[in-house]
Design a protein around this motif. Structure first.
Motif, PDB file in Angstrom:
ATOM      1  N   LEU A  59      -8.427  17.371  57.787  1.00  0.00           N
ATOM      2  CA  LEU A  59      -9.882  17.461  57.781  1.00  0.00           C
ATOM      3  C   LEU A  59     -10.431  16.615  56.648  1.00  0.00           C
ATOM      4  N   GLU A  60     -11.544  15.936  56.908  1.00  0.00           N
ATOM      5  CA  GLU A  60     -12.254  15.212  55.859  1.00  0.00           C
ATOM      6  C   GLU A  60     -13.663  15.788  55.751  1.00  0.00           C
ATOM      7  N   PHE A  61     -14.116  16.000  54.520  1.00  0.00           N
ATOM      8  CA  PHE A  61     -15.443  16.550  54.268  1.00  0.00           C
ATOM      9  C   PHE A  61     -16.259  15.534  53.473  1.00  0.00           C
TER      10      PHE A  61
ATOM     11  N   ASN B  52     -10.868   1.439  51.490  1.00  0.00           N
ATOM     12  CA  ASN B  52      -9.983   2.559  51.784  1.00  0.00           C
ATOM     13  C   ASN B  52      -9.060   2.209  52.953  1.00  0.00           C
ATOM     14  N   ASP B  53      -7.810   2.651  52.859  1.00  0.00           N
ATOM     15  CA  ASP B  53      -6.834   2.422  53.922  1.00  0.00           C
ATOM     16  C   ASP B  53      -6.944   3.559  54.939  1.00  0.00           C
TER      17      ASP B  53
ATOM     18  N   TRP C  75      -4.286   7.436  56.713  1.00  0.00           N
ATOM     19  CA  TRP C  75      -4.615   8.874  56.782  1.00  0.00           C
ATOM     20  C   TRP C  75      -5.796   9.044  57.722  1.00  0.00           C
ATOM     21  N   GLN C  76      -5.515   9.487  58.933  1.00  0.00           N
ATOM     22  CA  GLN C  76      -6.557   9.681  59.944  1.00  0.00           C
ATOM     23  C   GLN C  76      -6.831  11.178  60.121  1.00  0.00           C
ATOM     24  N   PRO C  77      -8.071  11.604  59.927  1.00  0.00           N
ATOM     25  CA  PRO C  77      -8.396  13.017  60.092  1.00  0.00           C
ATOM     26  C   PRO C  77      -8.541  13.403  61.559  1.00  0.00           C
ATOM     27  N   ASP C  78      -8.297  14.676  61.844  1.00  0.00           N
ATOM     28  CA  ASP C  78      -8.580  15.217  63.167  1.00  0.00           C
ATOM     29  C   ASP C  78     -10.064  15.535  63.303  1.00  0.00           C
TER      30      ASP C  78
ATOM     31  N   GLY D 241     -10.182   8.539  66.355  1.00  0.00           N
ATOM     32  CA  GLY D 241      -9.691   9.700  67.088  1.00  0.00           C
ATOM     33  C   GLY D 241     -10.255  11.029  66.640  1.00  0.00           C
ATOM     34  N   ALA D 242     -11.146  11.028  65.676  1.00  0.00           N
ATOM     35  CA  ALA D 242     -11.608  12.278  65.066  1.00  0.00           C
ATOM     36  C   ALA D 242     -12.806  12.861  65.805  1.00  0.00           C
ATOM     37  N   HIS D 243     -12.900  14.184  65.789  1.00  0.00           N
ATOM     38  CA  HIS D 243     -14.148  14.856  66.110  1.00  0.00           C
ATOM     39  C   HIS D 243     -15.037  14.780  64.870  1.00  0.00           C
ATOM     40  N   ILE D 244     -16.326  14.627  65.063  1.00  0.00           N
ATOM     41  CA  ILE D 244     -17.276  14.595  63.948  1.00  0.00           C
ATOM     42  C   ILE D 244     -18.176  15.813  64.068  1.00  0.00           C
TER      43      ILE D 244
END
Length: 374
Positions: free
Chosen positions: A137-139, A229-230, A234-237, A300-303
């Motif tokens: 998760l990313e916030f 940023n790379d 690191w890809q969040p869901d 690929g993430a949900h936002i």
């Protein structure tokens, strides 16, 4: 320091099993911790573990928490200079302890000298593999996501990093509830289009694609804060955006004057006290554009746009922005979650959400995110 003659000193690059949390440059000797919630994690099998940290600052000192086996066991200010701090000692040598160092304080855009680095460790045992969690998760947020006020007495009003917690805030609690690894990008007072005081340069979207581009000064440039940023690494869901509170506040604060150009900026109110339609539309356009940037960086993430802990003034505008983005792009993996509003019973320090408010927000947010996680 310690009489244990079994301790061996390791550079971080010598430790095969170590998980780094938060956006970084990838450099380990030393490891610079930029954002709220950033840090390191080990599965340490031994009796005594120390970490060498180095800090500096002009105004705002960094704070860290130490978490052992999921429990926060210590919290401390890191004063300027290089220090050895003990993470644990005297524990059973044949058991594995999950240990995390977590940066509680946010990236300090207003303090060019603020820096926190991990340099080395001393340990009398072995480092075991750290298992990856199933989700990421990313916030992205403001003071709420920085955990401002999540710790400290309700009477506290001083703006000092002591009252920021990366452990007691909704981001950490949501990640814990979902068994997820998480990253935080947050800055107190900042917004989507403007800060609380109408500064148009204090917006998170402008720096989203850098490691920690909102930090200023040559020293931060040398540390790699301005690097791209790379995202592939690191890809969040799920990306959670909790912005808009300060954009709403700007309608009720005086105009901001640019010290270099003299130009003024103001989110305006109409004579009847309602928000100026053109300024609200500018916010919506900025929010819609930011969703596009997030999608490009995280295909690929949900936002999830989460909002409401400190009022809902901008909720209609946020909902319109998300709807507009969905209509323009056909991207249906974007949604809005209204978070429980802070009350007199859940307020924390500095008139910000306290631990109970963050718990309520995490419960609502984790319930909304869980169905999105495959």
């Amino acid at each position: 320091m310690t009489p244990n003659d079994q301790l061996r000193t390791y550079a971080l690059s010598e430790i095969a099993h170590m998980k780094v949390h938060g956006r970084t440059t990838g450099r380990l000797d030393p490891l610079t911790l930029f954002w709220t919630g950033s840090g390191v994690e080990w599965n340490a099998k031994g009796s005594e573990l120390w970490a060498e940290v180095e800090a500096d600052y002009d105004h705002y000192e960094p704070w860290i928490s130490v978490i052992v086996n999921g429990a926060a066991v210590s919290r401390r200010m890191v004063t300027a200079g290089r220090h050895w701090i003990c993470l644990f000692r005297g524990m059973s040598a044949d058991t594995v302890k999950n240990v995390r160092i977590v940066k509680d304080s946010q990236a300090m855009s207003g303090d060019r000298g603020c820096r926190l680095q991990l340099v080395a460790v001393r340990f009398d045992g072995t480092f075991e593999a750290v298992t990856d969690k199933p989700y990421r998760l990313e916030f992205v947020g403001d003071s709420i996501t920085s955990g401002e006020g999540a710790i400290g007495a309700v009477t506290e009003q001083d703006w000092v990093p002591m009252w920021c917690s990366a452990v007691d805030n909704y981001a950490a609690l949501t990640a814990g509830a979902l068994d997820a690894e998480y990253r935080v990008l947050s800055q107190s007072g900042w917004g989507v289009l403007t800060s609380w005081d109408n500064n148009p340069h204090a917006n998170l979207p402008a720096y989203y694609e850098q490691v920690c581009g909102l930090l200023k000064g040559e020293r931060n440039e040398e540390l790699g804060a301005w690097e791209a940023n790379d995202f592939a690494a690191w890809q969040p869901d799920v990306v959670v955006v909790n912005l808009g509170t300060n954009d709403g506040g700007a309608f009720n604060t005086p105009a901001w004057q640019d010290p270099e150009t003299g130009a003024t900026h103001k989110q305006r109110l109409n004579a009847d006290g309602t928000m100026n339609a053109d300024d609200v539309a500018a916010f919506e356009q900025a929010a819609c554009a930011f969703l596009g940037v997030i999608r490009r960086c995280n295909p690929g993430a949900h936002i999830v746009w989460a909002y409401g802990m400190l009022g809902t003034a901008m909720l209609p505008a946020i909902e319109r922005a998300v709807s507009a983005y969905r209509e323009q792009t056909g991207d249906v993996r974007v949604s809005v979650v209204r978070l429980p509003e802070m009350t007199a019973e859940t307020v924390g320090a500095r008139n910000h959400p306290g631990r109970r408010a963050h718990e309520q927000a995490a419960a609502a947010l984790s319930e909304a995110i869980r169905p999105l996680l495959g």
